[in-house]
Design a protein around this motif. Structure first.
Motif, PDB file in Angstrom:
ATOM      1  N   VAL A 172       0.797  -1.234   0.000  1.00 30.93           N
ATOM      2  CA  VAL A 172       0.000   0.000   0.000  1.00 30.93           C
ATOM      3  C   VAL A 172       0.832   1.288   0.000  1.00 30.93           C
ATOM      4  CG1 VAL A 172      -1.971  -1.124   1.108  1.00 30.93           C
ATOM      5  CG2 VAL A 172      -0.298   0.107   2.520  1.00 30.93           C
ATOM      6  N   ILE A 173       2.157   1.168   0.031  1.00 28.94           N
ATOM      7  CA  ILE A 173       2.980   2.386   0.024  1.00 28.94           C
ATOM      8  C   ILE A 173       3.877   2.414  -1.204  1.00 28.94           C
ATOM      9  CG2 ILE A 173       2.942   2.574   2.549  1.00 28.94           C
ATOM     10  CD1 ILE A 173       5.856   1.600   2.597  1.00 28.94           C
ATOM     11  N   ASP A 174       4.172   3.632  -1.648  1.00 25.65           N
ATOM     12  CA  ASP A 174       5.136   3.812  -2.731  1.00 25.65           C
ATOM     13  C   ASP A 174       6.544   3.690  -2.159  1.00 25.65           C
ATOM     14  OD1 ASP A 174       3.261   4.263  -4.714  1.00 25.65           O
ATOM     15  OD2 ASP A 174       3.291   6.441  -4.456  1.00 25.65           O
ATOM     16  N   PRO A 175       7.453   3.067  -2.893  1.00 26.28           N
ATOM     17  CA  PRO A 175       8.834   2.961  -2.413  1.00 26.28           C
ATOM     18  C   PRO A 175       9.454   4.343  -2.202  1.00 26.28           C
ATOM     19  CG  PRO A 175       8.483   1.539  -4.310  1.00 26.28           C
ATOM     20  CD  PRO A 175       7.266   2.409  -4.180  1.00 26.28           C
ATOM     21  N   LEU A 176      10.206   4.475  -1.151  1.00 26.70           N
ATOM     22  CA  LEU A 176      10.873   5.746  -0.862  1.00 26.70           C
ATOM     23  C   LEU A 176      12.281   5.778  -1.451  1.00 26.70           C
ATOM     24  CD1 LEU A 176      10.291   8.377   0.831  1.00 26.70           C
ATOM     25  CD2 LEU A 176      11.760   7.350   2.551  1.00 26.70           C
ATOM     26  N   TYR A 177      12.913   4.623  -1.512  1.00 29.37           N
ATOM     27  CA  TYR A 177      14.287   4.546  -1.999  1.00 29.37           C
ATOM     28  C   TYR A 177      14.266   4.086  -3.456  1.00 29.37           C
ATOM     29  CZ  TYR A 177      15.079   4.622   3.018  1.00 29.37           C
ATOM     30  OH  TYR A 177      15.067   4.963   4.347  1.00 29.37           O
ATOM     31  N   PRO A 178      14.792   4.902  -4.373  1.00 26.98           N
ATOM     32  CA  PRO A 178      14.767   4.538  -5.799  1.00 26.98           C
ATOM     33  C   PRO A 178      15.430   3.180  -6.049  1.00 26.98           C
ATOM     34  CG  PRO A 178      15.464   6.819  -5.523  1.00 26.98           C
ATOM     35  CD  PRO A 178      15.422   6.210  -4.150  1.00 26.98           C
ATOM     36  N   GLY A 179      14.716   2.315  -6.749  1.00 28.44           N
ATOM     37  CA  GLY A 179      15.259   1.008  -7.092  1.00 28.44           C
ATOM     38  C   GLY A 179      15.072  -0.063  -6.029  1.00 28.44           C
ATOM     39  N   TYR A 180      14.409   0.265  -4.931  1.00 29.65           N
ATOM     40  CA  TYR A 180      14.212  -0.696  -3.840  1.00 29.65           C
ATOM     41  C   TYR A 180      12.792  -0.604  -3.316  1.00 29.65           C
ATOM     42  CZ  TYR A 180      19.276  -0.889  -3.789  1.00 29.65           C
ATOM     43  OH  TYR A 180      20.583  -1.038  -4.148  1.00 29.65           O
ATOM     44  N   ARG A 181      12.262  -1.749  -2.880  1.00 26.82           N
ATOM     45  CA  ARG A 181      10.966  -1.778  -2.204  1.00 26.82           C
ATOM     46  C   ARG A 181      11.045  -2.756  -1.037  1.00 26.82           C
ATOM     47  NH1 ARG A 181       8.291  -6.441  -4.300  1.00 26.82           N
ATOM     48  NH2 ARG A 181       6.461  -5.906  -3.078  1.00 26.82           N
ATOM     49  N   ARG A 182      10.020  -2.783  -0.224  1.00 25.44           N
ATOM     50  CA  ARG A 182       9.963  -3.615   0.981  1.00 25.44           C
ATOM     51  C   ARG A 182      11.196  -3.383   1.869  1.00 25.44           C
ATOM     52  NH1 ARG A 182      10.451  -8.616   3.555  1.00 25.44           N
ATOM     53  NH2 ARG A 182       8.505  -9.558   4.272  1.00 25.44           N
ATOM     54  N   CYS A 183      11.467  -2.104   2.132  1.00 27.95           N
ATOM     55  CA  CYS A 183      12.626  -1.710   2.941  1.00 27.95           C
ATOM     56  C   CYS A 183      12.206  -1.516   4.398  1.00 27.95           C
ATOM     57  CB  CYS A 183      13.233  -0.414   2.402  1.00 27.95           C
ATOM     58  SG  CYS A 183      13.876  -0.566   0.732  1.00 27.95           S
ATOM     59  N   PHE A 184      12.619  -2.429   5.237  1.00 26.39           N
ATOM     60  CA  PHE A 184      12.301  -2.409   6.661  1.00 26.39           C
ATOM     61  C   PHE A 184      13.563  -2.711   7.454  1.00 26.39           C
ATOM     62  CE2 PHE A 184       8.373  -3.497   4.565  1.00 26.39           C
ATOM     63  CZ  PHE A 184       7.385  -2.860   5.299  1.00 26.39           C
ATOM     64  N   THR A 185      13.600  -2.254   8.691  1.00 22.87           N
ATOM     65  CA  THR A 185      14.620  -2.665   9.640  1.00 22.87           C
ATOM     66  C   THR A 185      13.929  -3.527  10.680  1.00 22.87           C
ATOM     67  OG1 THR A 185      15.872  -0.631   9.325  1.00 22.87           O
ATOM     68  CG2 THR A 185      16.300  -1.857  11.345  1.00 22.87           C
ATOM     69  N   ILE A 186      14.555  -4.634  11.047  1.00 21.52           N
ATOM     70  CA  ILE A 186      13.978  -5.552  12.018  1.00 21.52           C
ATOM     71  C   ILE A 186      14.940  -5.669  13.201  1.00 21.52           C
ATOM     72  CG2 ILE A 186      13.177  -7.906  12.432  1.00 21.52           C
ATOM     73  CD1 ILE A 186      12.878  -8.159   9.341  1.00 21.52           C
ATOM     74  N   SER A 187      14.400  -5.514  14.408  1.00 20.91           N
ATOM     75  CA  SER A 187      15.188  -5.664  15.631  1.00 20.91           C
ATOM     76  C   SER A 187      14.481  -6.618  16.573  1.00 20.91           C
ATOM     77  CB  SER A 187      15.336  -4.316  16.348  1.00 20.91           C
ATOM     78  OG  SER A 187      15.881  -3.342  15.508  1.00 20.91           O
ATOM     79  N   ASP A 188      15.267  -7.342  17.362  1.00 22.43           N
ATOM     80  CA  ASP A 188      14.702  -8.169  18.422  1.00 22.43           C
ATOM     81  C   ASP A 188      14.472  -7.296  19.642  1.00 22.43           C
ATOM     82  OD1 ASP A 188      14.848 -10.561  16.944  1.00 22.43           O
ATOM     83  OD2 ASP A 188      16.939 -10.869  17.532  1.00 22.43           O
ATOM     84  N   VAL A 189      13.284  -7.378  20.211  1.00 19.11           N
ATOM     85  CA  VAL A 189      12.948  -6.614  21.413  1.00 19.11           C
ATOM     86  C   VAL A 189      12.158  -7.514  22.356  1.00 19.11           C
ATOM     87  CG1 VAL A 189      12.931  -4.367  20.248  1.00 19.11           C
ATOM     88  CG2 VAL A 189      10.814  -5.680  20.424  1.00 19.11           C
ATOM     89  N   VAL A 190      12.033  -7.067  23.594  1.00 16.05           N
ATOM     90  CA  VAL A 190      11.164  -7.733  24.563  1.00 16.05           C
ATOM     91  C   VAL A 190      10.147  -6.700  25.021  1.00 16.05           C
ATOM     92  CG1 VAL A 190      11.006  -8.879  26.807  1.00 16.05           C
ATOM     93  CG2 VAL A 190      12.973  -9.316  25.309  1.00 16.05           C
ATOM     94  N   GLY A 191       8.881  -6.995  24.783  1.00 14.98           N
ATOM     95  CA  GLY A 191       7.807  -6.128  25.255  1.00 14.98           C
ATOM     96  C   GLY A 191       7.315  -6.621  26.601  1.00 14.98           C
ATOM     97  N   THR A 192       6.791  -5.704  27.405  1.00 14.75           N
ATOM     98  CA  THR A 192       6.222  -6.090  28.691  1.00 14.75           C
ATOM     99  C   THR A 192       4.961  -5.277  28.953  1.00 14.75           C
ATOM    100  OG1 THR A 192       6.653  -6.427  31.049  1.00 14.75           O
ATOM    101  CG2 THR A 192       7.723  -4.528  29.997  1.00 14.75           C
ATOM    102  N   TRP A 193       3.959  -5.919  29.533  1.00 15.07           N
ATOM    103  CA  TRP A 193       2.694  -5.267  29.834  1.00 15.07           C
ATOM    104  C   TRP A 193       1.915  -6.105  30.837  1.00 15.07           C
ATOM    105  CZ3 TRP A 193       4.041  -7.405  25.163  1.00 15.07           C
ATOM    106  CH2 TRP A 193       3.383  -8.574  24.797  1.00 15.07           C
ATOM    107  N   ILE A 194       0.894  -5.485  31.426  1.00  8.43           N
ATOM    108  CA  ILE A 194      -0.039  -6.178  32.308  1.00  8.43           C
ATOM    109  C   ILE A 194      -1.436  -5.957  31.739  1.00  8.43           C
ATOM    110  CG2 ILE A 194      -1.031  -6.362  34.621  1.00  8.43           C
ATOM    111  CD1 ILE A 194       1.605  -5.201  35.719  1.00  8.43           C
TER     112      ILE A 194
END
Length: 111
Positions: A27-49
């Protein structure tokens, strides 16, 4: 003239990460010319009650939950921002996903 862009971050259970990234990419137009599906992935730990009246995807009412998650980050133009957020809202399994939307400047616009 610089366009308005935003960084969006959201943490998600690992089994939803590719589903979510693929749907956002559709649903989004690529922001970087010549590339699509550009994401950064990080491991995190979420916490909640979860509190009374909630319907948690993970966790139990009045109990501390700690969950390994993946945090994805991506940049999006302003005109695509609402579409990307609608995808997150529709696909994310959590009742209230933590989503950050941060205004940014394109680094090349500063040169």
């Amino acid at each position: 003239m610089a366009e308005d862009i935003y960084k969006v971050t959201v943490s998600v259970p690992a089994d939803f990460i590719d589903i979510l990234m693929d749907a956002i990419d559709e649903v989004i137009d690529p922001l970087y010319p010549g590339y699509r599906r550009c994401f950064t992935i990080s491991d995190v730990v979420g916490t909640w009650i979860p509190t009374e009246g909630s319907d948690p995807y993970i966790g139990e009412i009045d109990t501390i939950t700690r969950q390994e998650e993946k945090r994805i980050e991506f940049v999006v133009r302003e005109y695509d921002l609402a579409q990307a957020l609608h995808v997150i809202d529709r696909i994310h399994p959590y009742e209230e996903p933590a989503v950050d939307v941060i205004p940014m400047k394109a680094w090349r616009s500063l040169l």
